[in-house]
Scaffold this motif. Structure first.
Motif, PDB file in Angstrom:
ATOM      1  N   ILE A 221       1.961  11.045 -15.781  1.00 44.17           N
ATOM      2  CA  ILE A 221       0.769  10.727 -15.065  1.00 44.17           C
ATOM      3  C   ILE A 221       0.794  11.013 -13.085  1.00 44.17           C
ATOM      4  O   ILE A 221       1.380  11.318 -12.750  1.00 44.17           O
ATOM      5  CB  ILE A 221       0.033   9.089 -14.548  1.00 44.17           C
ATOM      6  N   ALA A 222      -0.909  11.224 -12.617  1.00 46.41           N
ATOM      7  CA  ALA A 222      -1.212  12.009 -11.186  1.00 46.41           C
ATOM      8  C   ALA A 222      -0.237  10.295 -10.644  1.00 46.41           C
ATOM      9  O   ALA A 222      -0.874   9.515 -10.241  1.00 46.41           O
ATOM     10  CB  ALA A 222      -2.005  12.271 -10.953  1.00 46.41           C
ATOM     11  N   ALA A 223       0.193  11.531  -8.957  1.00 43.50           N
ATOM     12  CA  ALA A 223       0.617   9.602  -8.310  1.00 43.50           C
ATOM     13  C   ALA A 223      -0.003  10.339  -7.191  1.00 43.50           C
ATOM     14  O   ALA A 223       0.208  11.270  -6.538  1.00 43.50           O
ATOM     15  CB  ALA A 223       2.268  10.406  -7.774  1.00 43.50           C
ATOM     16  N   THR A 224      -0.959  10.293  -7.354  1.00 45.37           N
ATOM     17  CA  THR A 224      -2.898  10.762  -6.489  1.00 45.37           C
ATOM     18  C   THR A 224      -1.897  10.041  -4.807  1.00 45.37           C
ATOM     19  O   THR A 224      -1.934   9.435  -4.543  1.00 45.37           O
ATOM     20  CB  THR A 224      -3.853   9.864  -6.813  1.00 45.37           C
ATOM     21  N   PRO A 225      -1.925  11.170  -3.604  1.00 43.96           N
ATOM     22  CA  PRO A 225      -1.493  10.452  -3.068  1.00 43.96           C
ATOM     23  C   PRO A 225      -2.841   9.513  -2.760  1.00 43.96           C
ATOM     24  O   PRO A 225      -3.979   9.726  -2.311  1.00 43.96           O
ATOM     25  CB  PRO A 225      -2.492  11.375  -2.073  1.00 43.96           C
ATOM     26  N   ILE A 226      -2.198   8.203  -1.324  1.00 39.56           N
ATOM     27  CA  ILE A 226      -3.138   7.218  -0.978  1.00 39.56           C
ATOM     28  C   ILE A 226      -3.248   6.508   0.263  1.00 39.56           C
ATOM     29  O   ILE A 226      -1.834   6.755   0.921  1.00 39.56           O
ATOM     30  CB  ILE A 226      -3.010   5.919  -1.735  1.00 39.56           C
ATOM     31  N   PRO A 227      -3.987   7.359   1.625  1.00 35.95           N
ATOM     32  CA  PRO A 227      -3.500   7.243   2.870  1.00 35.95           C
ATOM     33  C   PRO A 227      -3.496   5.581   3.425  1.00 35.95           C
ATOM     34  O   PRO A 227      -3.327   4.358   2.664  1.00 35.95           O
ATOM     35  CB  PRO A 227      -4.844   7.708   3.464  1.00 35.95           C
ATOM     36  N   GLY A 228      -2.666   6.068   4.025  1.00 33.71           N
ATOM     37  CA  GLY A 228      -1.759   4.370   4.741  1.00 33.71           C
ATOM     38  C   GLY A 228      -0.322   4.397   3.828  1.00 33.71           C
ATOM     39  O   GLY A 228       0.116   2.804   4.486  1.00 33.71           O
ATOM     40  N   THR A 229      -0.295   4.663   2.930  1.00 37.28           N
ATOM     41  CA  THR A 229       1.171   4.412   2.354  1.00 37.28           C
ATOM     42  C   THR A 229       2.288   5.466   1.975  1.00 37.28           C
ATOM     43  O   THR A 229       2.058   6.244   2.063  1.00 37.28           O
ATOM     44  CB  THR A 229       0.861   3.702   0.273  1.00 37.28           C
ATOM     45  N   VAL A 230       2.945   5.032   1.866  1.00 38.41           N
ATOM     46  CA  VAL A 230       4.408   5.455   1.472  1.00 38.41           C
ATOM     47  C   VAL A 230       5.021   5.782  -0.522  1.00 38.41           C
ATOM     48  O   VAL A 230       4.896   4.234  -0.755  1.00 38.41           O
ATOM     49  CB  VAL A 230       5.813   6.025   2.030  1.00 38.41           C
ATOM     50  N   VAL A 231       5.005   6.181  -0.762  1.00 39.74           N
ATOM     51  CA  VAL A 231       5.561   7.089  -2.255  1.00 39.74           C
ATOM     52  C   VAL A 231       7.208   6.431  -2.230  1.00 39.74           C
ATOM     53  O   VAL A 231       7.631   7.216  -1.548  1.00 39.74           O
ATOM     54  CB  VAL A 231       4.900   7.413  -2.723  1.00 39.74           C
ATOM     55  N   VAL A 232       7.220   5.292  -3.014  1.00 39.05           N
ATOM     56  CA  VAL A 232       8.693   4.839  -2.698  1.00 39.05           C
ATOM     57  C   VAL A 232       9.444   5.408  -4.625  1.00 39.05           C
ATOM     58  O   VAL A 232       8.928   4.434  -5.077  1.00 39.05           O
ATOM     59  CB  VAL A 232       9.045   3.742  -2.396  1.00 39.05           C
TER      60      VAL A 232
END
Length: 309
Positions: A221-232
């Motif tokens: 599944i895509a980990a679509t960029p979400i503004p204002g977040t960091v992926v951990v």
């Protein structure tokens, strides 16, 4: 095990930073659930100043715009130092596939007697910008590690004290746009399927997309960029440490958006090289005994890096 949701969770970290003990415990519980079900989550309100992030991306773009000669003057040399520029196809995250269609630049908090960072002479502002961003990443990662300790019924400094020598790596990544005429080799991708080596990773994405995460059911599944977040995401050593309470999840960067160039910045949080990674007491019992023998964090990292290049 909790039932997996159908989307990578988004967790607001601000109550952990500013909240009361009950609010902090609730955030830690959400992070434990996400790390168990997914090994990935988006973290909002993590305290990373937006201006620092914009400056870091601008510095990364300036670095990768340098000439090939300038980049090769600061080229990566060895797994022991793990510093400097890595050219397109130099790295193979999935050893069974062709080299990755990306270029990278590695740096780290400098230690007395340790390997020095390699700084491009053409960009005098690059060093102070990156050193400042490194400090912000360390602070953010330490907050995540405190929440993880709380989630596992450990003292709040349990993980932070095992990372206090800052043996981390900051990696700037550039995925060049590929022409329409480009013919990919069989199995070729921008970043091959892999798991991360250390304890946690902080990933800052631009808007191009392309990151994919494999679910427990084996679906990508895509980990679509979400503004204002960091992926951990949690890495291999955290999975060992927690006896699979937290999972280290395969992920990759696909070719579907390869007509666009992509930039990302990854902060790989790694325990002190001397840290002895053994099963945490609250992560095993008679029905779930420790799965792994203890291992030195430094030896584990060298083994993985040497297998990658």
């Amino acid at each position: 095990m909790a039932e997996q949701q159908n989307a990578i969770p988004v967790i607001d970290f601000s109550p952990f930073i500013d909240g009361n003990p009950a609010e902090r415990k609730a955030v830690a519980a959400q992070m434990r659930q996400a790390s168990s079900d997914w090994g990935f989550f988006y973290l909002a309100g993590c305290g990373m100043p937006e201006g620092n992030l914009r400056e870091a991306f601008a510095a990364s773009q300036a670095l990768f715009a340098l000439s090939d000669d300038a980049k090769q003057a600061v080229a990566w040399q060895s797994a022991e130092s793990n510093r400097g520029y890595v050219g397109v196809r130099r790295e193979r995250l999935d050893p069974s596939k062709p080299g990755d269609l990306k270029e990278a630049f590695n740096l780290a908090p400098e230690q007395p007697g340790g390997a020095p960072n390699l700084w491009p002479v053409e960009l005098p502002a690059f060093r102070p910008q990156m050193e400042d961003f490194l400090q912000q990443c360390v602070a953010t990662a330490d907050g995540v590690l405190q929440a993880f300790a709380l989630a596992l019924q450990q003292p709040e400094d349990f993980f932070v004290s095992a990372h206090n020598q800052h043996h981390h790596t900051l990696r700037l990544l550039h995925y060049p746009a590929l022409p329409d005429s480009f013919n990919a080799q069989a199995g070729e991708s921008r970043a091959g399927e892999h798991t991360d080596y250390g304890s946690i990773t902080l990933l800052f994405q631009d808007t191009a997309g392309g990151l994919e995460v494999r679910t427990r059911a084996g679906e990508w599944i895509a980990a679509t960029p979400i503004p204002g977040t960091v992926v951990v995401n949690t890495g291999d050593l955290m999975q060992r440490w927690t006896n699979h309470v937290f999972c280290s999840t395969p992920h990759r960067v696909n070719l579907r958006s390869s007509h666009r160039e992509r930039y990302s910045i990854a902060f790989f949080c790694h325990p002190n090289h001397s840290a002895n990674i053994r099963c945490i007491s609250t992560c095993s019992d008679a029905e779930n005994p420790p799965r792994y023998a203890p291992i030195s964090a430094g030896n584990h990292l060298l083994e993985r890096l040497n297998a990658t290049y």
